[in-house]
Motif scaffolding. Sequence first.
Motif, mmCIF file in Angstrom:
data_model
loop_
_atom_site.group_PDB
_atom_site.id
_atom_site.type_symbol
_atom_site.label_atom_id
_atom_site.label_comp_id
_atom_site.label_asym_id
_atom_site.label_seq_id
_atom_site.Cartn_x
_atom_site.Cartn_y
_atom_site.Cartn_z
ATOM 1 N N ASP B 10 -92.949 42.575 -19.707
ATOM 2 C CA ASP B 10 -92.830 41.800 -20.868
ATOM 3 C C ASP B 10 -91.852 40.674 -20.713
ATOM 4 O O ASP B 10 -91.492 40.367 -19.509
ATOM 5 N N VAL B 11 -91.530 40.051 -22.014
ATOM 6 C CA VAL B 11 -90.749 39.053 -21.690
ATOM 7 C C VAL B 11 -89.155 39.332 -21.136
ATOM 8 O O VAL B 11 -88.577 38.422 -20.113
ATOM 9 N N VAL B 12 -88.480 40.447 -21.386
ATOM 10 C CA VAL B 12 -87.260 40.955 -20.985
ATOM 11 C C VAL B 12 -87.415 40.902 -19.408
ATOM 12 O O VAL B 12 -86.548 40.378 -18.711
ATOM 13 N N ASP B 13 -88.533 41.462 -18.677
ATOM 14 C CA ASP B 13 -88.789 41.567 -17.147
ATOM 15 C C ASP B 13 -88.745 40.173 -16.654
ATOM 16 O O ASP B 13 -88.072 40.062 -15.780
ATOM 17 N N LEU B 15 -87.707 37.341 -18.039
ATOM 18 C CA LEU B 15 -86.178 36.776 -18.026
ATOM 19 C C LEU B 15 -85.056 37.454 -16.926
ATOM 20 O O LEU B 15 -84.595 36.579 -16.187
ATOM 21 N N LEU B 16 -85.424 38.548 -16.840
ATOM 22 C CA LEU B 16 -84.525 39.294 -15.698
ATOM 23 C C LEU B 16 -84.798 38.803 -14.500
ATOM 24 O O LEU B 16 -83.787 38.461 -13.623
#
Lengths: 184, 125
Positions: B10-13, B15-16
Amino acid sequence: MINMIPKVQTDTDHLFREIVKKHSSRIYNLALMKCNQVTLAEDISQETFIRVYKGLHNFRDDSHIGTWIYRIALNVCYTMIKKESLLSSRLVPMEDRADLEPEDPNSDVQDIFIKDLEKDQIREAVSALPALQSDAITLYYLKEFQYTEVAEIMDIPLNTVKSHIRRAKANLKLLLMEVYNETG
Amino acid sequence: MRPDNSNKLDVVDALLENTWENLPAHLERHLLAIPSQIDFAQNHRFDRLSLFLNTILILWAAGMLMYFWTPLEGMLANLAQGLMGFSAFSPQLLAHPIVALIAMACLLFGWVWMDTEKPPGLKKV
């Protein structure tokens, strides 16, 4: 000329070089994610590898060398970040709120907003997560480890690791939205 | 470079994933130099040159002491006689409170010094 360097010493040095080549980038990024300061991340990396080198002579269990190194790195992170009092960063360490707030139906909209955030802002948000969540998601994000290895490094059960990562992602979204709203 | 084994969820992955920084070249050099620096600090405190120079210095100091011993001895004896009332080479010196105080201070300092963790000298890049 007689080679005065013992074989064990050269073997250790050779092994150490391989370890640096393989793990230094990840250790540096782990430190950077935990403290969000380049200079301190470099210091943490150096201190970690100094401890690794000093401990390498007595380390026998090669199968667990990766988890051993990252455990050292996490310990060094905690010691040095505490020493530098980095907890006075702009974002105060957050409480776990993943269970308190229901999943936002507009989370796709949030995703679009937070995609534009800077690296520093993302790292700052990760470092403001509750400690175990921050450790779990940072180790997992390094993509060196599976859940089981993260559990081994953190010395907690597998299901707890999964739970921490799930909560960390939820909390991180909340934090990143806060950062986005602040910076506007 | 980072190994390409990502499986974005998802977006968090994502971003990280995007926060990844390459290792600074100077840091890698410093990390690779750790064994030689630690070995040098641990095993070569007196390298050959400093050992040679220190030997000359010690021999010179010993020669000076021998050459000027007679006047020096007289001076120390007079000084001790004036300050403490007995010769500096008398066994009474060991029982003097100032000497005892100095000995205790040295002992305490040595104890604290040995117990203090020494910096490895590799902290700063």
